[in-house]
Design an enzyme around this catalytic site. Structure first.
Site, PDB file in Angstrom:
ATOM      1  N   TYR B 178       0.852  -1.201   0.000  1.00 35.02           N
ATOM      2  CA  TYR B 178       0.000   0.000   0.000  1.00 35.02           C
ATOM      3  C   TYR B 178       0.880   1.241   0.000  1.00 35.02           C
ATOM      4  CZ  TYR B 178       0.844   0.739   5.027  1.00 35.02           C
ATOM      5  OH  TYR B 178       1.416   0.971   6.247  1.00 35.02           O
ATOM      6  N   CYS B 179       0.253   2.377  -0.352  1.00 35.83           N
ATOM      7  CA  CYS B 179       1.001   3.629  -0.351  1.00 35.83           C
ATOM      8  C   CYS B 179       0.099   4.744   0.173  1.00 35.83           C
ATOM      9  CB  CYS B 179       1.572   3.928  -1.719  1.00 35.83           C
ATOM     10  SG  CYS B 179       0.392   3.754  -3.074  1.00 35.83           S
ATOM     11  N   ARG B 180      -0.100   5.806  -0.616  1.00 32.06           N
ATOM     12  CA  ARG B 180      -0.789   6.973  -0.041  1.00 32.06           C
ATOM     13  C   ARG B 180      -2.294   6.955  -0.242  1.00 32.06           C
ATOM     14  NH1 ARG B 180       3.869  10.140  -2.777  1.00 32.06           N
ATOM     15  NH2 ARG B 180       5.445  10.133  -1.125  1.00 32.06           N
TER      16      ARG B 180
END
Lengths: 225, 225
Positions: B178-180
């Site tokens: 996952y990221c932002r």
DNA sequence: CCATTAATCAATGGATTTGTTGAATATAGT
DNA sequence: ACTATATTCAACAAATCCATTGATTAATGG
């Protein structure tokens, strides 16, 4: 095909469409009005004291952003909010302005103090007083807004007609007047006139969309055509 | 002293301050980044691919609207969101864009299809899969963002370091990167690289602020100084 | 006190937005 | 078809906003 940067640009551009629609004071006023219910261009122009042409252009701006949609009805065009979320957007922005800007309450308090109208109820306070005493709830907005949705049991008496219809109101009950919301001046004028004529009257700060958002009941006349 | 009209103008002008702050794609990108945690001007400029000067000016625009505030720390200035409500504002605007604009999903789907990355989990789906199997949760954002807040148990491995540190990851578990948030491309690149190297990997569409808003837990390193 | 780094300021020209005015369009009724 | 009404369109000048560039300020370390 699209690069990361092009993708991001496209996405943020879309989000900015919403922002651009609400970056102008007049468009926010139109949204505020449309929270009361569908209206024609001419109605919106009159209520916001704008020219019809200017109103039309702002409405098209709002429409481009899908915040409102239009329905043709004869030679009229009835504009209305796309859905509840649009009204919520307005309330969110208004809430942030209240939260972040000291100017907001400074402006309001200066204005209300000049009119000796600082005193007001909010929805919760009203609900509580209703359990203790019998009050007359007065909806002083134009009748077409009352028709769309109003407090159950409220009496419709547009502020323009108030002077000529004072006799309809009871002198032995406190009268609670409400209009479009905390920054609408209609209930202010109503309370002022009522008090001048010997009535006990107080303003309700919240409007229909405010208490609807809080889960209070709203009744309206269905099938307006 | 103030007339009704002057009062209304002043009020809607205040509300429009919020709108004007979010009417520009670059400022929305900055808000999105700041939802990940406090950052310096230079960090924001780099992450948004803007010039430092331009970044600074947009930040001052946001600051005028009180959406962000700045803290001086040596020769650095650390910008951060004023409070949770600011992040909520961004999420509201993003949500409305998703809700109202078909372009939003068209852009996203075209982009993801090109990368064969349509498949992704959302927070709820992740939560459910975690009860069935053992997954490796990979936070591929820069370490300073991981430090501010991350999924409990997630491993920090910034996407730039991923190529050199693949060996640290298990091959027998599915890796969820996952990221932002849904429009951030970091996890996309991570999944692509992982798959190329024989790992089973899938993207989580949501970001920290999304699942925090849904009530899921977030852990962070306190007292970053 | 000088050099370095981080950020802001100032000024430029170019692009976008706005309000106004008057003309054009579209619908309903006669 | 003609008229009246409601609304939009078109065009223009005034105002605002934007990105870029280079200069300036402010804090740190020597």
């Amino acid at each position: 095909m699209g690069s990361d940067r092009a993708f991001k640009d496209a996405i943020y551009e879309q989000i900015a469409r919403v922002g651009r629609a609400v970056d102008h004071p007049r468009r926010l006023e139109l949204l505020d009005l449309l929270c009361q219910g569908p209206m024609t261009v001419e109605q919106l122009a009159r209520k916001s004291a704008m020219s019809v042409s200017s109103t039309s252009q702002h409405l098209q701006h709002l429409r481009e952003a899908r915040l409102v949609r239009v329905e043709h009805r004869g030679t009229f065009r009835v504009y209305e909010l796309t859905d509840e979320a649009t009204c919520e957007l307005f309330r969110t922005l208004r809430g942030l302005a209240q939260r972040y800007y000291a100017e907001m309450s400074a402006i309001t308090e200066a204005f209300l103090r000049d009119r000796e109208a600082l005193e007001a109820l909010d929805t919760v306070a009203l609900q509580q007083r209703l359990t203790q005493e019998s009050l007359t709830l007065l909806d002083v907005r134009p009748t077409e807004e009352y028709a769309v949705g109003h407090w159950p049991g409220a009496v419709s008496l547009p502020v323009e007609e108030l002077a000529g219809r004072l006799a309809e109101l009871p002198k032995d009950q406190t009268i609670v007047a409400y209009c479009r919301g905390p920054y609408c001046v209609l209930s202010l004028h109503a309370v002022e006139m009522l008090r001048k004529n010997g009535y006990r009257a107080i303003r309700l700060a919240d409007g229909v969309s405010d208490w609807k958002a809080q889960g209070f009941p709203v009744v309206g006349v269905k099938g307006v055509s």
